[in-house]
Every structure is written in structure tokens, then in C-alpha cells.
Design a protein around this motif. Structure first.
Motif, short mmCIF file in Angstrom:
data_model
loop_
_atom_site.label_atom_id
_atom_site.label_comp_id
_atom_site.label_asym_id
_atom_site.label_seq_id
_atom_site.Cartn_x
_atom_site.Cartn_y
_atom_site.Cartn_z
N ASP A 78 0.75 -1.18 0.04
CA ASP A 78 0.06 -0.18 -0.01
C ASP A 78 1.04 1.15 -0.13
O ASP A 78 1.39 1.49 1.19
N PRO A 79 0.89 1.78 -1.31
CA PRO A 79 1.90 3.17 -1.20
C PRO A 79 1.29 4.21 -0.82
O PRO A 79 1.87 5.26 -0.92
N THR A 80 0.03 4.25 0.02
CA THR A 80 -0.64 5.26 0.33
C THR A 80 -0.52 5.79 1.88
O THR A 80 -1.06 6.58 2.36
N THR A 81 0.31 4.64 2.72
CA THR A 81 0.35 4.71 4.05
C THR A 81 1.73 5.15 4.53
O THR A 81 2.70 4.49 3.97
N LEU A 82 1.67 6.19 5.06
CA LEU A 82 3.20 7.00 5.38
C LEU A 82 3.59 6.08 6.63
O LEU A 82 3.10 5.96 7.68
N ASN A 83 4.83 5.50 6.45
CA ASN A 83 5.53 4.77 7.38
C ASN A 83 4.89 3.64 8.11
O ASN A 83 4.82 3.41 9.08
N ARG A 84 4.32 3.05 7.04
CA ARG A 84 3.36 1.80 7.74
C ARG A 84 3.20 0.73 6.57
O ARG A 84 2.69 1.31 5.59
N GLN A 85 3.06 -0.52 6.88
CA GLN A 85 2.75 -1.48 6.12
C GLN A 85 1.99 -2.48 6.85
O GLN A 85 2.64 -3.13 7.52
N ARG A 94 8.77 2.49 5.20
CA ARG A 94 8.14 3.39 4.68
C ARG A 94 7.94 2.93 2.83
O ARG A 94 9.15 1.99 2.62
N SER A 95 7.51 3.37 2.26
CA SER A 95 7.13 3.19 0.79
C SER A 95 8.44 4.23 -0.02
O SER A 95 8.43 5.18 0.01
N ALA A 96 9.24 3.36 -0.60
CA ALA A 96 10.46 4.14 -1.38
C ALA A 96 10.98 3.22 -2.43
O ALA A 96 11.15 2.11 -2.60
N VAL A 97 11.39 4.25 -3.60
CA VAL A 97 12.28 3.85 -4.82
C VAL A 97 13.19 4.33 -4.55
O VAL A 97 13.39 5.75 -4.59
N PHE A 98 14.65 3.68 -4.60
CA PHE A 98 15.92 4.33 -4.56
C PHE A 98 16.31 4.07 -5.69
O PHE A 98 16.53 2.84 -6.13
N TYR A 99 16.27 5.08 -6.70
CA TYR A 99 16.86 4.97 -8.14
C TYR A 99 18.43 4.94 -8.22
O TYR A 99 19.00 5.76 -7.19
N HIS A 100 18.79 4.18 -9.05
CA HIS A 100 20.35 3.97 -9.34
C HIS A 100 20.82 4.79 -10.49
O HIS A 100 21.87 4.85 -11.02
N PRO A 124 -3.58 9.64 -1.75
CA PRO A 124 -2.57 10.09 -2.59
C PRO A 124 -1.31 9.03 -2.09
O PRO A 124 -1.23 8.55 -0.96
N ILE A 125 -0.59 8.68 -3.34
CA ILE A 125 0.71 7.86 -3.11
C ILE A 125 1.79 8.76 -2.57
O ILE A 125 1.93 9.87 -2.76
N VAL A 126 2.38 7.82 -1.52
CA VAL A 126 3.15 8.86 -0.37
C VAL A 126 4.76 8.23 -0.65
O VAL A 126 5.60 8.52 0.29
N THR A 127 4.87 7.30 -1.69
CA THR A 127 6.04 6.71 -1.91
C THR A 127 7.23 7.74 -2.22
O THR A 127 6.91 8.59 -3.09
N GLU A 128 8.23 7.73 -1.46
CA GLU A 128 9.51 8.58 -1.69
C GLU A 128 10.26 8.13 -2.90
O GLU A 128 10.60 6.68 -3.29
N ILE A 129 10.77 9.01 -3.73
CA ILE A 129 11.48 8.42 -4.91
C ILE A 129 12.97 9.17 -4.65
O ILE A 129 13.10 10.56 -4.81
#
Length: 176
Positions: A78-85, A94-100, A124-129
């Protein structure tokens, strides 16, 4: 081979899913995004190091694309929950994409924007990029956790249902 790094909650769950995809040669549970060098699981669990539990994936882009990995990423948490799954709460989940690369950043940003605009979630999506920084592999007992501990209660009640749903939804992308 290329690298992708995702934070989408418990890395035991994430590893159990991504390791089954065609084109993925390695999936390593670990930590990224914090201030402490060589953090331990015990430190991460305090939520004070700034790290997220992540999965670092080595994949063959001629067999599976970064965009396909993102599809699995966004559909398996669930990419809409901040700091929680689920029951896991804290910045480490947290939901995060760490780009290379700049290309991964662009693909992830565009994908997130399209998802937000199409509205599959009411929030809204809270995923950090965020740019990938030093990856710290988790302790050995975290690697292959579901495969080695599948009969444990957490695996049976939390991970197994996620894996079974994943196998149904992404049957065409599985190794077997």
C-alpha cells in the motif's frame, strides 16, 4: 545486470515476492537511506537511524524491465500509508524507490504520477523517490527468510497470503 532497490514494508515479504520473478537473479534484504553506517536490525527497529528496510534486486533488463519491477512494487504493498505497511509501523517501513540512474528516477516519477492521476487508491501515493545511497545487507538470518522459515506463524499468516496473491496476479512473470 542492473540493480533496483525498493522499500515497501517488511523485507521478508518483499524478498519472497521479487525472487520469484523471471529475470531476477538476486534479491538481498537490507537497509538504505539512513545516517548510521553499518546499521543492525536492532538499530533499524528503533526507527531512529533513518534507514528503510529495502530489497536490492539484481535483474536482467532484457528479461524484465524496471517498469515491470515497479508494477510489482506498487501492486504488492500500500503506497498510500506513510511509514506503515499493515501492522508494521515506523519510518523503516516506508514506501520508497531508491533510483540508481536518471532513467530509473524518470520512470519511477512518471509511473507514480500516472498512478496518482488514474486513482487506483482513494488516498494519494506517499512513496518517496530518492537517489540510492549506500546499501547495507541485512544480517544473514534475514536472507531467504520466507524460504527457510515458511512454517513460522508470521510467514503463514502475513507473508504466505501475499505470496499466493502475487503468484496469481503475476503468474506470467514467474520463473517456474
Amino acid at each position: 545486470m542492473e540493480i533496483a532497490t525498493f522499500g515497501n514494508g517488511c523485507f521478508w515479504c518483499t524478498e519472497a515476492i521479487f525472487q520469484e520473478l523471471k529475470g531476477v537473479s538476486k534479491a538481498v534484504s537490507g537497509y538504505m537511506g539512513g545516517e548510521v553506517e553499518n546499521p543492525t536490525y536492532k538499530e533499524i527497529c528503533t526507527g531512529t537511524t533513518g534507514h528503510a528496510e529495502v530489497l536490492q534486486i539484481s535483474y536482467n533488463p532484457s528479461k524484465i524491465t524496471f517498469e515491470e519491477l515497479l508494477e510489482v512494487f506498487w501492486k504488492t504493498h500500500d503506497p498510500t500509508t506513510l511509514n506503515r505497511q499493515g501492522n508494521d509501523v515506523g519510518t523503516q517501513y516506508r514506501s520508497a524507490v531508491f533510483y540508481h540512474s536518471d532513467e530509473q528516477k524518470e520512470i519511477a516519477t512518471d509511473y507514480k504520477k500516472k498512478l496518482d492521476e488514474s486513482g487506483p487508491w482513494s488516498d494519494p501515493i506517499v512513496t518517496e523517490i530518492t537517489e540510492a545511497v549506500t546499501f547495507y545487507p541485512a544480517e544473514n538470518y534475514h536472507q531467504e527468510y520466507f524460504n527457510l522459515n515458511g512454517s513460522q506463524p508470521y510467514c503463514n499468516f502475513v507473508i504466505r497470503p501475499k505470496v499466493e496473491k502475487f503468484r496469481t496476479v503475476f503468474a506470467d512473470k514467474l520463473k517456474k
